[in-house]
Design a protein around this motif. Sequence first.
Motif, PDB file in Angstrom:
ATOM      1  N   GLY A   1       0.817  -1.208   0.000  1.00 34.21           N
ATOM      2  CA  GLY A   1       0.000   0.000   0.000  1.00 34.21           C
ATOM      3  C   GLY A   1       0.848   1.254   0.000  1.00 34.21           C
ATOM      4  N   VAL A   2       1.836   1.303   0.900  1.00 31.90           N
ATOM      5  CA  VAL A   2       2.697   2.484   0.953  1.00 31.90           C
ATOM      6  C   VAL A   2       3.508   2.594  -0.332  1.00 31.90           C
ATOM      7  CG1 VAL A   2       4.649   3.528   2.134  1.00 31.90           C
ATOM      8  CG2 VAL A   2       2.804   2.578   3.448  1.00 31.90           C
ATOM      9  N   LEU A   3       3.910   1.461  -0.878  1.00 29.49           N
ATOM     10  CA  LEU A   3       4.688   1.491  -2.125  1.00 29.49           C
ATOM     11  C   LEU A   3       3.866   2.126  -3.241  1.00 29.49           C
ATOM     12  CD1 LEU A   3       7.260   0.712  -3.520  1.00 29.49           C
ATOM     13  CD2 LEU A   3       6.303  -1.511  -4.009  1.00 29.49           C
ATOM     14  N   VAL A   4       2.634   1.650  -3.403  1.00 21.90           N
ATOM     15  CA  VAL A   4       1.755   2.228  -4.417  1.00 21.90           C
ATOM     16  C   VAL A   4       1.588   3.722  -4.137  1.00 21.90           C
ATOM     17  CG1 VAL A   4      -0.619   2.284  -5.234  1.00 21.90           C
ATOM     18  CG2 VAL A   4       0.535   0.111  -4.961  1.00 21.90           C
ATOM     19  N   GLY A   5       1.380   4.051  -2.865  1.00 22.41           N
ATOM     20  CA  GLY A   5       1.186   5.448  -2.487  1.00 22.41           C
ATOM     21  C   GLY A   5       2.380   6.305  -2.851  1.00 22.41           C
ATOM     22  N   ILE A   6       3.589   5.854  -2.509  1.00 19.02           N
ATOM     23  CA  ILE A   6       4.741   6.737  -2.769  1.00 19.02           C
ATOM     24  C   ILE A   6       5.077   6.791  -4.250  1.00 19.02           C
ATOM     25  CG2 ILE A   6       5.771   6.519  -0.479  1.00 19.02           C
ATOM     26  CD1 ILE A   6       7.917   4.764  -1.936  1.00 19.02           C
ATOM     27  N   ILE A   7       4.821   5.697  -4.974  1.00 20.59           N
ATOM     28  CA  ILE A   7       5.097   5.764  -6.419  1.00 20.59           C
ATOM     29  C   ILE A   7       4.201   6.830  -7.043  1.00 20.59           C
ATOM     30  CG2 ILE A   7       4.931   4.531  -8.587  1.00 20.59           C
ATOM     31  CD1 ILE A   7       5.795   2.040  -7.167  1.00 20.59           C
ATOM     32  N   ALA A   8       2.927   6.831  -6.622  1.00 22.46           N
ATOM     33  CA  ALA A   8       2.008   7.824  -7.166  1.00 22.46           C
ATOM     34  C   ALA A   8       2.347   9.213  -6.639  1.00 22.46           C
ATOM     35  CB  ALA A   8       0.576   7.456  -6.812  1.00 22.46           C
ATOM     36  N   LEU A   9       2.744   9.290  -5.376  1.00 21.86           N
ATOM     37  CA  LEU A   9       3.058  10.588  -4.765  1.00 21.86           C
ATOM     38  C   LEU A   9       4.272  11.217  -5.428  1.00 21.86           C
ATOM     39  CD1 LEU A   9       2.174  12.389  -2.407  1.00 21.86           C
ATOM     40  CD2 LEU A   9       3.809  11.214  -0.985  1.00 21.86           C
ATOM     41  N   ALA A  10       5.276  10.385  -5.725  1.00 21.43           N
ATOM     42  CA  ALA A  10       6.477  10.910  -6.357  1.00 21.43           C
ATOM     43  C   ALA A  10       6.241  11.201  -7.828  1.00 21.43           C
ATOM     44  CB  ALA A  10       7.622   9.914  -6.194  1.00 21.43           C
ATOM     45  N   GLY A  11       5.113  10.752  -8.370  1.00 21.78           N
ATOM     46  CA  GLY A  11       4.821  11.002  -9.778  1.00 21.78           C
ATOM     47  C   GLY A  11       5.603  10.096 -10.704  1.00 21.78           C
ATOM     48  N   MET A  12       5.743   8.828 -10.306  1.00 28.02           N
ATOM     49  CA  MET A  12       6.470   7.893 -11.171  1.00 28.02           C
ATOM     50  C   MET A  12       5.527   7.319 -12.207  1.00 28.02           C
ATOM     51  SD  MET A  12       9.288   8.102  -9.967  1.00 28.02           S
ATOM     52  CE  MET A  12      10.520   6.938  -9.669  1.00 28.02           C
ATOM     53  N   PRO A  13       6.040   7.025 -13.415  1.00 27.60           N
ATOM     54  CA  PRO A  13       5.170   6.700 -14.523  1.00 27.60           C
ATOM     55  C   PRO A  13       4.140   5.583 -14.383  1.00 27.60           C
ATOM     56  CG  PRO A  13       7.285   7.234 -15.345  1.00 27.60           C
ATOM     57  CD  PRO A  13       7.388   7.271 -13.860  1.00 27.60           C
ATOM     58  N   PRO A  14       4.424   4.389 -13.919  1.00 22.08           N
ATOM     59  CA  PRO A  14       3.365   3.409 -14.182  1.00 22.08           C
ATOM     60  C   PRO A  14       2.061   3.735 -13.464  1.00 22.08           C
ATOM     61  CG  PRO A  14       5.369   2.331 -13.474  1.00 22.08           C
ATOM     62  CD  PRO A  14       5.541   3.775 -13.221  1.00 22.08           C
ATOM     63  N   LEU A  15       2.071   4.565 -12.437  1.00 17.81           N
ATOM     64  CA  LEU A  15       0.841   4.820 -11.687  1.00 17.81           C
ATOM     65  C   LEU A  15       0.301   6.223 -11.962  1.00 17.81           C
ATOM     66  CD1 LEU A  15       1.560   3.039  -8.324  1.00 17.81           C
ATOM     67  CD2 LEU A  15       0.397   2.218 -10.330  1.00 17.81           C
ATOM     68  N   SER A  16      -0.855   6.495 -11.350  1.00 20.42           N
ATOM     69  CA  SER A  16      -1.634   7.664 -11.749  1.00 20.42           C
ATOM     70  C   SER A  16      -0.938   8.984 -11.465  1.00 20.42           C
ATOM     71  CB  SER A  16      -2.968   7.638 -11.032  1.00 20.42           C
ATOM     72  OG  SER A  16      -2.755   7.787  -9.650  1.00 20.42           O
ATOM     73  N   GLY A  17      -0.076   9.031 -10.439  1.00 19.26           N
ATOM     74  CA  GLY A  17       0.517  10.301 -10.053  1.00 19.26           C
ATOM     75  C   GLY A  17       1.247  10.993 -11.181  1.00 19.26           C
ATOM     76  N   PHE A  18       1.819  10.209 -12.075  1.00 23.49           N
ATOM     77  CA  PHE A  18       2.612  10.804 -13.144  1.00 23.49           C
ATOM     78  C   PHE A  18       1.770  11.659 -14.074  1.00 23.49           C
ATOM     79  CE2 PHE A  18       4.076  10.427 -17.539  1.00 23.49           C
ATOM     80  CZ  PHE A  18       5.219  11.192 -17.441  1.00 23.49           C
ATOM     81  N   TYR A  19       0.536  11.225 -14.346  1.00 19.81           N
ATOM     82  CA  TYR A  19      -0.194  11.857 -15.441  1.00 19.81           C
ATOM     83  C   TYR A  19      -0.664  13.254 -15.079  1.00 19.81           C
ATOM     84  CZ  TYR A  19       0.549   7.322 -17.203  1.00 19.81           C
ATOM     85  OH  TYR A  19       1.200   6.197 -17.602  1.00 19.81           O
ATOM     86  N   GLY A  20      -1.006  13.465 -13.800  1.00 15.90           N
ATOM     87  CA  GLY A  20      -1.328  14.826 -13.374  1.00 15.90           C
ATOM     88  C   GLY A  20      -0.118  15.730 -13.569  1.00 15.90           C
ATOM     89  N   LYS A  21       1.052  15.218 -13.136  1.00 16.52           N
ATOM     90  CA  LYS A  21       2.271  16.010 -13.278  1.00 16.52           C
ATOM     91  C   LYS A  21       2.602  16.244 -14.735  1.00 16.52           C
ATOM     92  CE  LYS A  21       4.949  15.597  -9.179  1.00 16.52           C
ATOM     93  NZ  LYS A  21       6.008  14.903  -8.499  1.00 16.52           N
ATOM     94  N   TRP A  22       2.382  15.220 -15.536  1.00 16.74           N
ATOM     95  CA  TRP A  22       2.687  15.342 -16.962  1.00 16.74           C
ATOM     96  C   TRP A  22       1.869  16.469 -17.571  1.00 16.74           C
ATOM     97  CZ3 TRP A  22      -0.190  14.763 -21.474  1.00 16.74           C
ATOM     98  CH2 TRP A  22       0.553  14.696 -22.650  1.00 16.74           C
ATOM     99  N   MET A  23       0.591  16.521 -17.210  1.00 13.23           N
ATOM    100  CA  MET A  23      -0.264  17.569 -17.769  1.00 13.23           C
ATOM    101  C   MET A  23       0.214  18.942 -17.305  1.00 13.23           C
ATOM    102  SD  MET A  23      -3.855  15.625 -17.262  1.00 13.23           S
ATOM    103  CE  MET A  23      -5.110  16.478 -18.180  1.00 13.23           C
ATOM    104  N   ILE A  24       0.608  19.029 -16.032  1.00 11.56           N
ATOM    105  CA  ILE A  24       1.058  20.326 -15.514  1.00 11.56           C
ATOM    106  C   ILE A  24       2.344  20.762 -16.215  1.00 11.56           C
ATOM    107  CG2 ILE A  24       1.833  21.540 -13.468  1.00 11.56           C
ATOM    108  CD1 ILE A  24       0.040  19.727 -11.831  1.00 11.56           C
ATOM    109  N   TYR A  25       3.303  19.842 -16.311  1.00  6.25           N
ATOM    110  CA  TYR A  25       4.581  20.182 -16.951  1.00  6.25           C
ATOM    111  C   TYR A  25       4.357  20.601 -18.397  1.00  6.25           C
ATOM    112  CZ  TYR A  25       7.224  18.030 -13.132  1.00  6.25           C
ATOM    113  OH  TYR A  25       7.766  17.725 -11.927  1.00  6.25           O
ATOM    114  N   THR A  26       3.562  19.796 -19.119  1.00 10.41           N
ATOM    115  CA  THR A  26       3.348  20.088 -20.528  1.00 10.41           C
ATOM    116  C   THR A  26       2.691  21.450 -20.699  1.00 10.41           C
ATOM    117  OG1 THR A  26       3.001  17.735 -20.786  1.00 10.41           O
ATOM    118  CG2 THR A  26       2.497  19.105 -22.665  1.00 10.41           C
ATOM    119  N   SER A  27       1.722  21.745 -19.807  1.00  2.93           N
ATOM    120  CA  SER A  27       1.057  23.032 -19.949  1.00  2.93           C
ATOM    121  C   SER A  27       2.025  24.174 -19.658  1.00  2.93           C
ATOM    122  CB  SER A  27      -0.152  23.099 -19.028  1.00  2.93           C
ATOM    123  OG  SER A  27       0.267  23.095 -17.697  1.00  2.93           O
ATOM    124  N   LEU A  28       2.948  23.953 -18.696  1.00  3.06           N
ATOM    125  CA  LEU A  28       3.936  24.999 -18.414  1.00  3.06           C
ATOM    126  C   LEU A  28       4.853  25.216 -19.611  1.00  3.06           C
ATOM    127  CD1 LEU A  28       4.862  24.205 -14.735  1.00  3.06           C
ATOM    128  CD2 LEU A  28       4.071  26.378 -15.564  1.00  3.06           C
TER     129      LEU A  28
END
Lengths: 608, 301, 202
Positions: A357-384
């Motif tokens: 659970g914590v692993l999934v959480g931190i992967i998403a929190l750090a914005g690593m690709p295979p999980l959902s956290g990355f895509y929010g960051k990707w959209m923000i970076y791309t828009s910037l």
Amino acid sequence: MVSALAVFFLGTHKIIRELLSIVSLALLTGLLLMRIVSPVSDDFTWQYMPGFFTLSFSLSSFGLLFALIAAISGLLKSFASWGINSKGYHALFHLMMGGLMILLSAGDYISFFLGWEIMTWSSFMLFNNFSSADDPIEKSQDTGFLFITLSLISALLMLGVLFFLYNRTGSMNIADGVAWLHGVKGLPSWIPGLLLMSAFFLKSGLLPFHVWVPGTYREAPHTFTAFLSAALSKVGIYAFILFFLPFSLNEGSGQISYLIAWIGAITATVATFKAIEQNDMKGLLAYSSIGQMAYVFTAMAVGSSLAMGGALFQMVNHSLIKLLLFFIVAGIIERTGKTRFDQLGGLIYKMPFSFIGVLVGIIALAGMPPLSGFYGKWMIYTSLIEKGWLLVLTGIVLPSTAAFIYCYKLIYGIFLGHPTEVNPEEAKEISPRYRVPSGLLMASIVLLGLFPGLILKPVNVLLSDLGMETLALTSQGSLNAASGSVSGFMVMNVFGGVFAVILILLSLFGKKAPTRNLHRLDIAYAGELPTEQTPLHYGRGLGHEVKRVAIAGAIVKRSLTEKYMKIGNQLGGILEHVRGFYPGNGQVSLIMTMVGAAAVALLIGLKG
Amino acid sequence: MLFTIFNSLLAVLLTYSMGMLYYGFYRIGNARIHRRVGPPLWQNVIDNIKLFAKREAPGHGIMFHLGPVIMTAGTITSMLFVPFLKDSAWLQGFSSYGNLILLIYLMVVGPLGNALAVGVSGVPFGVMGVTRGLTRLIGLEVPFFLSVALLMSGSGTISISEIMMAQDSFSNWNMMAHPAAFIVSLFSFVGMMGASPFDVVGAPVEVYSGPQAEFGGKYLGFLAAQRVMFSMVKLILWVDLFLGGATNVFILMAKSFALFFFYFIVGAAFPRFKTEQAVDFMLKLPLIIGIGAVLVRFWSL
Amino acid sequence: MDNLNKKDKAQLKELKSPMAVVDWAVNWFRKQSIFMLAYGTGCGAIEIPPTVTARYDAERFGVRGAATPRQADVIVLSGYLAVKTLKRVIRTYEQMQEPKYVIALGSCPINGGMYWDSYNTIKQLDRYLPVDVTVAGCMPRPEAVLEGFMALKDKIQRGEAEGARDYRDNIEKYKNNQKEIFGDKMLPGYTCDWYFSDGGSF
């Protein structure tokens, strides 16, 4: 629909209380979901002192999103905290929920302010009276004081601006006020705008108003912290969208948008370095919440459809992640009674579920690709990048890279390394109460990682309600922007495929070269023999060397909280005899202030 | 699909052999600088096969076992999202499904996965190495992101293939068109390749070779193999982004070897930075050049 | 190098079955790549730096340093061993991964050398650890050390450098000998328990 909930609560028996709590929250969630399926209008107005003003309620699509986040968080939270709450807790929680709902569906200043205050006060009582801190006498001095003072400042700021707007427009309707704010150029709209914004920043914990967050999160009941982080911190964003979003679309306010973007970036940087310094799990997560919220504000300041989509994605994601992480942390604290990284460690093989659970959480929190956290960051970076704000981009890359350290610290401090104060033989997996909601949250994080497009459909509805262009949606598995696209589905599959192939290859070697499972003290340690007493766990010190980096050291060394307390003390000295008027009790005097404010409100209302 | 899988295998083989060749050169070159004879060119391959031929390996449970697997999978996944050649159907991997921002983040997945294994092994030196690596990463990523952001905003796309396609003649190579971005990125490049002066992570004497301290046998074999492949991925990425890409494998090798030679010279010439010195350095000179480039780009118009 | 290659080729021609060729090849890779953990115990420590640096350049024979015992193939013990040192040496040796080799330099590990009557050094290393190659001399010069490595390589190629197997098979004997000098300060159980069982594997 809304106020029915606020007055809810008479059950005296414990189980009935719990059941009622869950059922009512489920009902609320269901009602909100029904709103999506069949968009009936349930706007209603209530005549208060007929002829003077009217309370009007209507739930916009944005309000609906936030209400859903809050309702689902509340539901999961009630499930997770089954049976551990003392009397009165539920009443307050539901009062707060009701306040939140009033706020989210408010159509005029009075109901907006009313909801805001109900929510603030009930959450204050919740964390103050049902605190999880060990020493109840020592703790609530600073935290409670900060929270009260800052909330009061925020409320007064807001009240002032709302009256100003009412004075100018002659209408209690929020929509009119917003229209006025955007209609007027220059100083007259800036000052109330900035003041109002400060009030919202305060609620979301942006710099320089973040000081109440860590203490509150640390001392709130464990599952309530999850709710605080997942739902309440979003209220500032809702209010920001409600009042200001057209601002950032407005060409004339480029500097303000740029300023907000930088406030977001700087907040994220400060919060991230502070998070690395924390030695307790909840403190670390609290600072990380501040940082993650800051990205949302930066994205909203950019103002393009993609950025707005990124902000919403990031926000939903953050709710999921923080619920998951706080639930598991709550479970661990319940099982072990320890909260700090130097007390925990080496629990991985005893608590495999929490580890994953914590692993999934931190992967998403750090914005690593295979999980959902990355895509929010990707959209923000791309828009910037599309907007050309490269320096802001640099400003948020710094904290999101540094965030890897606290993510690693979180998982290392609890699960890896060596056991310290918790005997691993006695440690047990966290209770099913926490496991069920955590499992659901993990599944949704993975699902969003596999199909990031899932979130675009609701986001597009919201964007079109705001009058912005909608985002292109080619398939559920991918995200598109003008300058490129990314397929979450492919990323997950490629990574999974490669992972499987290599695992098979490695197990082929297993025949010829078996792995010998060693004792945990049998480590390469320069020929020395570590014993059980050797301090091998690096939980406390991990990340402390970041302090030696000039910029991080400068941030960590300074404490805004202390400065505020100093100002507060000096003010206190000056106002010593002013205070004499009051009965000496902070709460009473605050209530008196509130009453006074309400009286002023009535007076102005009567005059108008 | 079959073609893609075949291409993926080809990419793995190509980067492995290129990497072993380059690092063989690296060792001989270093030996010549020390006025030694040096090992044979294929010494790295021998070392790698020997590691796989070890009869046993130390283990600390299933997470320790999975660490090197995640590391290698992360490397190969990021390899598959880099297009190797331009104007060619070959060696494209899955790059049409990804982009530069994705790749930058994918490159961190492997090391973080491995960090879990390092943590579970319980060697404090390994965790110190990991912390050093993550701290150093702050310094490396910030200027790097600034330089690639300049590229992306300059060419109006975040796709690596399209950035590569846009560089059709020598004067259009991004190292010519965006010299400041190129110079800034070179600092990060040397750091990401793990050469001196940024090699404090795996310092053998200080932290007992850091993250690798507890890995032996087949695990070390996997880590060594992925390390050279990962270096090649970075080289190819830089060729794609700044050196105009390559139309066939030989041009790719020529260009990447030029970059590798630069890395080799820097690595041989400089002593080692401490972690915080590395970050401070990266946040001073390269960052200032990068910010200057951004300001020039946006405010001189 | 040329001589070695000729010898290798000659050996290869004599092999008959395919499995023998595979074994030979594996041994060839093992002998061509030796990661050395130099344990500077006595005066011989000073002989290691010239061996690996510009003057004698051990790297041309595939010998290079390793940082931790997990990565190393051979441990080089350069000189006399105090009882305290021996404990660390045994610990380090047990942490290395098979196949693993021991090279002992100088006369002290053979018979005590000039420390023959010392109260706190051991006299005969191979009572406590399986030594594959000993290089006599007081101290052996780098040429001799390299000669020792060559001898080890020959042994590996012939498949006879199996000190590790010997240690595992006769663990009782070695542990008893170790116990004689360590007494109640014996290494704790977790360091060597797995020698007495199969050890887990996956």
